[in-house]
Motif scaffolding. Structure first.
Motif, PDB file in Angstrom:
ATOM      1  N   VAL A 217     -11.972 -13.329  -3.987  1.00 31.90           N
ATOM      2  CA  VAL A 217     -12.979 -13.778  -4.944  1.00 31.90           C
ATOM      3  C   VAL A 217     -12.252 -14.541  -6.046  1.00 31.90           C
ATOM      4  CG1 VAL A 217     -12.866 -11.578  -6.206  1.00 31.90           C
ATOM      5  CG2 VAL A 217     -14.879 -13.060  -6.451  1.00 31.90           C
ATOM      6  N   GLU A 219     -11.000 -15.939  -9.469  1.00 34.74           N
ATOM      7  CA  GLU A 219     -10.900 -15.411 -10.829  1.00 34.74           C
ATOM      8  C   GLU A 219     -10.931 -16.549 -11.857  1.00 34.74           C
ATOM      9  OE1 GLU A 219      -7.500 -12.874 -11.101  1.00 34.74           O
ATOM     10  OE2 GLU A 219      -8.233 -11.495  -9.558  1.00 34.74           O
ATOM     11  N   GLU A 315     -15.632 -17.140  -1.652  1.00 38.43           N
ATOM     12  CA  GLU A 315     -15.030 -16.503  -2.823  1.00 38.43           C
ATOM     13  C   GLU A 315     -15.653 -17.010  -4.129  1.00 38.43           C
ATOM     14  OE1 GLU A 315     -12.054 -19.762  -1.499  1.00 38.43           O
ATOM     15  OE2 GLU A 315     -13.358 -18.250  -0.570  1.00 38.43           O
ATOM     16  N   ARG A 318     -19.410 -15.416  -4.099  1.00 36.93           N
ATOM     17  CA  ARG A 318     -19.359 -14.002  -4.481  1.00 36.93           C
ATOM     18  C   ARG A 318     -19.166 -13.838  -5.988  1.00 36.93           C
ATOM     19  NH1 ARG A 318     -14.743  -9.649  -2.547  1.00 36.93           N
ATOM     20  NH2 ARG A 318     -14.845  -8.414  -4.456  1.00 36.93           N
ATOM     21  N   ALA A 319     -18.295 -14.631  -6.578  1.00 37.72           N
ATOM     22  CA  ALA A 319     -18.064 -14.541  -8.016  1.00 37.72           C
ATOM     23  C   ALA A 319     -19.314 -14.931  -8.797  1.00 37.72           C
ATOM     24  CB  ALA A 319     -16.889 -15.428  -8.415  1.00 37.72           C
ATOM     25  N   GLY A 322     -21.744 -12.204  -8.684  1.00 38.91           N
ATOM     26  CA  GLY A 322     -21.262 -11.136  -9.546  1.00 38.91           C
ATOM     27  C   GLY A 322     -21.634 -11.310 -11.008  1.00 38.91           C
ATOM     28  N   ARG A 323     -22.062 -12.513 -11.408  1.00 38.11           N
ATOM     29  CA  ARG A 323     -22.485 -12.748 -12.793  1.00 38.11           C
ATOM     30  C   ARG A 323     -23.935 -12.303 -13.027  1.00 38.11           C
ATOM     31  NH1 ARG A 323     -19.817 -16.876 -15.705  1.00 38.11           N
ATOM     32  NH2 ARG A 323     -17.586 -16.860 -15.163  1.00 38.11           N
ATOM     33  N   PHE A 337     -21.886  -9.197  -0.977  1.00 36.05           N
ATOM     34  CA  PHE A 337     -21.184  -9.826  -2.099  1.00 36.05           C
ATOM     35  C   PHE A 337     -21.578  -9.156  -3.414  1.00 36.05           C
ATOM     36  CE2 PHE A 337     -20.996 -14.160   0.269  1.00 36.05           C
ATOM     37  CZ  PHE A 337     -20.007 -13.668   1.103  1.00 36.05           C
ATOM     38  N   GLU A 341     -19.253  -6.670  -5.983  1.00 40.97           N
ATOM     39  CA  GLU A 341     -19.132  -6.917  -7.419  1.00 40.97           C
ATOM     40  C   GLU A 341     -19.876  -5.853  -8.236  1.00 40.97           C
ATOM     41  OE1 GLU A 341     -17.213  -9.522  -8.784  1.00 40.97           O
ATOM     42  OE2 GLU A 341     -16.555  -9.434  -6.686  1.00 40.97           O
ATOM     43  N   ARG A 343     -22.994  -4.915  -8.373  1.00 40.83           N
ATOM     44  CA  ARG A 343     -24.249  -5.283  -9.006  1.00 40.83           C
ATOM     45  C   ARG A 343     -25.392  -4.438  -8.462  1.00 40.83           C
ATOM     46  NH1 ARG A 343     -22.796  -5.362 -12.540  1.00 40.83           N
ATOM     47  NH2 ARG A 343     -24.761  -6.054 -13.441  1.00 40.83           N
ATOM     48  N   SER A 393     -24.962   0.481 -10.942  1.00 36.31           N
ATOM     49  CA  SER A 393     -23.697  -0.231 -10.719  1.00 36.31           C
ATOM     50  C   SER A 393     -22.590   0.740 -10.322  1.00 36.31           C
ATOM     51  CB  SER A 393     -23.305  -0.988 -11.990  1.00 36.31           C
ATOM     52  OG  SER A 393     -22.041  -1.595 -11.842  1.00 36.31           O
ATOM     53  N   ASN A 397     -20.738   0.897  -6.607  1.00 37.57           N
ATOM     54  CA  ASN A 397     -19.284   0.792  -6.526  1.00 37.57           C
ATOM     55  C   ASN A 397     -18.685   1.966  -5.759  1.00 37.57           C
ATOM     56  OD1 ASN A 397     -16.807  -0.603  -7.283  1.00 37.57           O
ATOM     57  ND2 ASN A 397     -16.418   1.147  -8.612  1.00 37.57           N
TER      58      ASN A 397
END
Length: 431
Positions: A217, A219, A315, A318-319, A322-323, A337, A341, A343, A393, A397
């Motif tokens: 992912v 950065e 990648e 997915r990021a 993740g927002r 994805f 992250e 979510r 969340s 995880n």
């Protein structure tokens, strides 16, 4: 005179291409695991589309085109061309007349010759052996070609079924029965293979969905900021992430009614999230063929629904996912994805894989069936994701970490197959 034994030759079949970001993650992980288990391997791969993109991502793999692709004609002539290519390939593999490859286009000729030298045929991870359309027959043929040339067949972690027709089930049984090993991603597929197709239980193992082990992912935060602003969000704006699927609702009594209910449900929840929480929704592009549906939903909803139209590597996707504050996903790997992250999410299940993998994760209460999308149920699930955002969340995880720690990885299954080969007779080896 003797020469050292050559490395094993693997041929990956039934891979789609990088325009499906979920499938490309699975393929990336499959190739990585093959190289870990067998560092000296020669890997060849067959794609439906996007060979140039695959070469850029995996230059060490020798890529070629799926047999049966038609480029010269469309409509009935295109289908006839497809059948001719598949029949030629079947005859060549069945009786060893590989000179027939000259009938095929150059890239498909290369594919046929790859079968001739393959020691192992690996059917790519994913979910494509089901009878939503007839493409599963082409997938089965590409497995069958491997059997005809005497290669050992291994199915990388995938979902299989449903297949409702008796003829389709019989064909699937015929093709899969000779396989050395079938890795399935969830209990439904295992039950389908053993109970409905009569496959020997010792040939079927449950392995985890490979995407859970793909940790790539980006950065580069500024890259994601730029992408989200290109889509139409303000810098730092909170939003809801989503994916949709252009689903035909097979085997349903009234597919048009089911489709309308699904679309209406999404429009309703996206409107509700904007009215009550001021959150706009981004429908992400996991699979390009879903974009027309995404655009139609956006047009019905107004400016509070945005569509991500560009093709991005997994990648980056997915990021970006993740927002999101929360995620509402129909494409299952976009849900993965989101879970990777951590979510909070609501997953809309269009095939058994979603329901059963989410059950394995202990998150099946976060799933709703696409064929019976109920506005109230969907609203409740989404509202709970927002209300208990931090708690959900943490739960997601933990579920992902437990899954990764307890499920078999593809490399482990492949290593067991290779272990049974005390003295493998490899094609092209000279003694």
């Amino acid at each position: 005179m003797s020469e050292s034994r050559m490395g094993r030759k693997y041929l990956i079949v039934n891979a789609f291409g990088r325009s499906n970001r979920g499938d490309s993650v699975l393929l990336d992980e499959c190739i990585e695991q093959m190289r870990v288990v067998d560092p000296d391997a020669t890997i060849m791969g067959i794609l439906f589309e996007g060979i140039s993109s695959a070469r850029a991502a995996h230059p060490g793999v020798d890529w070629s085109e799926r047999i049966g692709n038609s480029s010269r004609f469309s409509g009935p002539l295109g289908r006839l061309e497809q059948l001719v290519y598949l029949f030629v390939a079947w005859i060549a593999c069945a009786i060893g007349w590989f000179g027939l490859a000259q009938v095929l286009p150059e890239s498909q000729r290369k594919t046929l010759m790859a079968y001739r030298t393959a020691d192992f045929v690996i059917s790519a991870p994913g979910g494509y052996i089901h009878d939503v359309n007839l493409s599963y027959i082409i997938a089965l043929l590409h497995i069958h070609f491997g059997t005809l040339v005497g290669a050992k067949i291994v199915l990388a972690p995938q979902s299989i079924g449903p297949i409702k027709s008796k003829l389709g089930a019989a064909m699937t049984r015929l093709v899969l029965s000779p396989c050395a090993l079938m890795c399935v991603r969830e209990g439904y597929s295992r039950q389908f293979l053993i109970a409905e197709l009569g496959i020997a239980p010792e040939k079927v193992v449950v392995a985890g969905d490979s995407a859970f082990w793909n940790l790539h992912v980006t950065e580069n935060g500024s890259e994601i900021d730029h992408l989200l602003q290109e889509i139409g969000l303000e810098r730092g704006e909170q939003f809801v992430g989503a994916t949709v699927v252009d689903w035909p609702f097979p085997h349903r009594t009234n597919p048009a009614e089911d489709r309308a209910r699904y679309e209406d449900g999404l429009v309703h929840i996206f409107d509700k999230l904007y009215r009550e929480h001021g959150l706009r929704t981004v429908i992400f592009n996991q699979v390009a063929s879903d974009l027309d549906l995404a655009q139609r939903i956006a047009e019905r909803s107004g400016a509070h629904v945005l569509v991500h139209k560009t093709e991005t590597e997994p990648e980056i996707l997915r990021a970006a996912i993740g927002r999101a504050r929360i995620f509402i996903g129909t494409r299952f790997h976009s849900c993965i994805f989101a879970m990777m992250e951590a979510r909070p999410l609501t997953a809309i299940s269009y095939l058994p894989k979603t329901e059963f993998i989410m059950r394995d994760l202990g998150l099946d209460d976060l799933v709703i069936d696409i064929a019976s999308v109920d506005r109230q149920v969907l609203s409740r699930l989404v509202a709970e994701s927002l209300k208990e955002e931090k708690a959900v969340s943490v739960r997601v995880n933990r579920a992902v970490n437990h899954y990764r720690n307890t499920k078999m990885r593809f490399g482990e299954a492949l290593a067991e197959v290779l272990e049974t080969e005390k003295e493998p007779q490899l094609k092209g080896a000279v003694s």
